[in-house]
Design a protein around this motif. Structure first.
Motif, PDB file in Angstrom:
ATOM      1  N   LYS A 160      41.767  30.314  25.980  1.00  0.00           N
ATOM      2  CA  LYS A 160      41.328  30.419  26.465  1.00  0.00           C
ATOM      3  C   LYS A 160      41.261  29.343  27.076  1.00  0.00           C
ATOM      4  N   GLU A 161      40.547  27.657  26.295  1.00  0.00           N
ATOM      5  CA  GLU A 161      40.657  26.685  27.685  1.00  0.00           C
ATOM      6  C   GLU A 161      41.617  26.607  28.530  1.00  0.00           C
ATOM      7  N   MET A 162      42.964  27.227  27.738  1.00  0.00           N
ATOM      8  CA  MET A 162      44.420  25.938  28.562  1.00  0.00           C
ATOM      9  C   MET A 162      44.495  27.370  29.880  1.00  0.00           C
ATOM     10  N   PHE A 163      43.880  28.770  29.778  1.00  0.00           N
ATOM     11  CA  PHE A 163      43.623  29.809  30.757  1.00  0.00           C
ATOM     12  C   PHE A 163      43.037  29.253  31.687  1.00  0.00           C
ATOM     13  N   GLU A 164      41.815  28.686  31.338  1.00  0.00           N
ATOM     14  CA  GLU A 164      40.770  28.022  32.760  1.00  0.00           C
ATOM     15  C   GLU A 164      41.738  26.996  33.590  1.00  0.00           C
ATOM     16  N   GLU A 165      42.499  25.871  32.737  1.00  0.00           N
ATOM     17  CA  GLU A 165      42.622  25.066  33.027  1.00  0.00           C
ATOM     18  C   GLU A 165      43.981  25.463  33.971  1.00  0.00           C
ATOM     19  N   LEU A 166      45.211  26.604  33.670  1.00  0.00           N
ATOM     20  CA  LEU A 166      45.425  27.333  34.752  1.00  0.00           C
ATOM     21  C   LEU A 166      45.331  28.054  35.618  1.00  0.00           C
ATOM     22  N   LYS A 167      44.573  28.243  35.934  1.00  0.00           N
ATOM     23  CA  LYS A 167      44.302  28.955  36.922  1.00  0.00           C
ATOM     24  C   LYS A 167      43.643  28.244  37.578  1.00  0.00           C
ATOM     25  N   LYS A 168      42.733  26.674  37.892  1.00  0.00           N
ATOM     26  CA  LYS A 168      42.608  25.737  37.966  1.00  0.00           C
ATOM     27  C   LYS A 168      44.060  25.287  39.137  1.00  0.00           C
ATOM     28  N   ILE A 169      44.957  25.011  38.819  1.00  0.00           N
ATOM     29  CA  ILE A 169      46.608  24.597  39.206  1.00  0.00           C
ATOM     30  C   ILE A 169      46.927  25.991  39.842  1.00  0.00           C
ATOM     31  N   LEU A 170      46.881  27.299  39.365  1.00  0.00           N
ATOM     32  CA  LEU A 170      47.221  28.557  40.466  1.00  0.00           C
ATOM     33  C   LEU A 170      46.136  28.819  41.442  1.00  0.00           C
ATOM     34  N   ASN A 171      45.313  27.919  41.376  1.00  0.00           N
ATOM     35  CA  ASN A 171      44.281  28.288  42.529  1.00  0.00           C
ATOM     36  C   ASN A 171      43.697  27.323  43.645  1.00  0.00           C
ATOM     37  N   LYS A 172      44.956  26.289  43.596  1.00  0.00           N
ATOM     38  CA  LYS A 172      44.361  24.680  44.399  1.00  0.00           C
ATOM     39  C   LYS A 172      46.174  25.831  45.660  1.00  0.00           C
ATOM     40  N   GLU A 173      45.848  24.932  47.023  1.00  0.00           N
ATOM     41  CA  GLU A 173      46.314  25.672  47.865  1.00  0.00           C
ATOM     42  C   GLU A 173      47.318  24.742  47.486  1.00  0.00           C
ATOM     43  N   ASN A 174      48.161  24.429  47.296  1.00  0.00           N
ATOM     44  CA  ASN A 174      49.748  23.277  47.579  1.00  0.00           C
ATOM     45  C   ASN A 174      49.716  23.812  45.332  1.00  0.00           C
ATOM     46  N   VAL A 175      50.220  24.117  44.985  1.00  0.00           N
ATOM     47  CA  VAL A 175      50.102  24.583  43.658  1.00  0.00           C
ATOM     48  C   VAL A 175      51.788  23.916  43.476  1.00  0.00           C
ATOM     49  N   ASP A 176      51.259  23.304  42.604  1.00  0.00           N
ATOM     50  CA  ASP A 176      52.596  22.143  41.335  1.00  0.00           C
ATOM     51  C   ASP A 176      53.081  22.869  40.358  1.00  0.00           C
ATOM     52  N   GLU A 177      54.557  23.112  40.689  1.00  0.00           N
ATOM     53  CA  GLU A 177      55.056  23.744  39.898  1.00  0.00           C
ATOM     54  C   GLU A 177      55.038  23.146  38.907  1.00  0.00           C
ATOM     55  N   GLU A 178      55.551  22.212  38.603  1.00  0.00           N
ATOM     56  CA  GLU A 178      56.270  21.256  37.600  1.00  0.00           C
ATOM     57  C   GLU A 178      54.281  21.303  36.713  1.00  0.00           C
ATOM     58  N   GLU A 179      54.201  20.449  37.313  1.00  0.00           N
ATOM     59  CA  GLU A 179      52.271  21.364  36.661  1.00  0.00           C
ATOM     60  C   GLU A 179      51.660  23.347  36.237  1.00  0.00           C
TER      61      GLU A 179
END
Length: 209
Positions: free
Chosen positions: A63-82
């Motif tokens: 669940k923690e990982m999912f929240e981290e993924l959500k933050k990555i994907l909600n950015k205006e410019n997604v860092d694909e490597e991240e």
């Protein structure tokens, strides 16, 4: 006549007791079965644009990982490597941790698998790594099963990757390794190479070695 009446009364009492006992047995059996029914697992979080969902029965670490993924994907410019590093971690944790799985058909990490290979992926998993998982539908399993502890992303590289009649010129090849929470599983697989391709807006796992 008095004797016959006593016999009739005694038989009536015996029959009444039999019916009552049978009724209690059926009642208990019915409610015991009802209490063992598998509850529907609810979705408690999601990243709608990418089709990722989080179910309530997932472990706290996932669940923690999912929240981290959500933050990555909600950015205006997604860092694909991240992005690819995080879904690699999530796939490894969900696929190789077996303790939270209810049966050998409850395969982890499927959200990250490319849809065109999913059927074959599920079959291979059931025939290999998930083959000997005992059912835990009623939460009474005694079997000891592995849980992934620490995950390391050892290398990320972009390179062309051909699949079917297509080629992704900038597919991600990720090398990762991990440990388990219990040393008794130290002989289990602890490293892999994963290939992710661009699949519309998201990255999808197309090969696991």
């Amino acid at each position: 006549m008095k004797l016959k009446k006593k016999v009739k009364i005694t038989l009536f009492i015996i029959l009444w007791i039999i019916v009552a006992v049978a009724g209690i047995f059926v009642y208990k059996k019915y409610f015991a079965t009802k209490s063992k029914e598998v509850k529907e697992v609810k979705v408690v979080n999601q990243v709608e644009k990418y089709g990722y969902t989080l179910k309530e029965n997932k472990p706290a670490k996932y669940k923690e990982m999912f929240e981290e993924l959500k933050k990555i994907l909600n950015k205006e410019n997604v860092d694909e490597e991240e992005y690819v590093k995080k879904i690699t971690e999530m796939f490894i944790y969900d696929f190789y941790s077996l303790n939270d799985k209810v049966a050998k058909t409850d395969i982890g990490g499927t959200e990250f698998v490319y849809n065109e290979i999913l059927e074959n992926f599920l079959k291979n998993a059931q025939d290999t790594y998930y083959k000997y998982i005992e059912s835990n539908i009623y939460n009474n399993r005694k079997q000891s099963l592995p849980v992934v502890a620490n995950i390391s992303i050892d290398n990320v590289e972009k390179k062309p990757f051909a699949y079917g009649n297509k080629t992704d010129e900038e597919a991600y090849v990720v090398e990762a390794s991990w440990t388990y929470t219990d040393d008794q599983f130290s002989s289990y697989q602890n490293k892999a190479t994963l290939v992710f391709i661009h699949d519309d807006v998201k990255l999808s796992l197309v090969e696991l070695q």
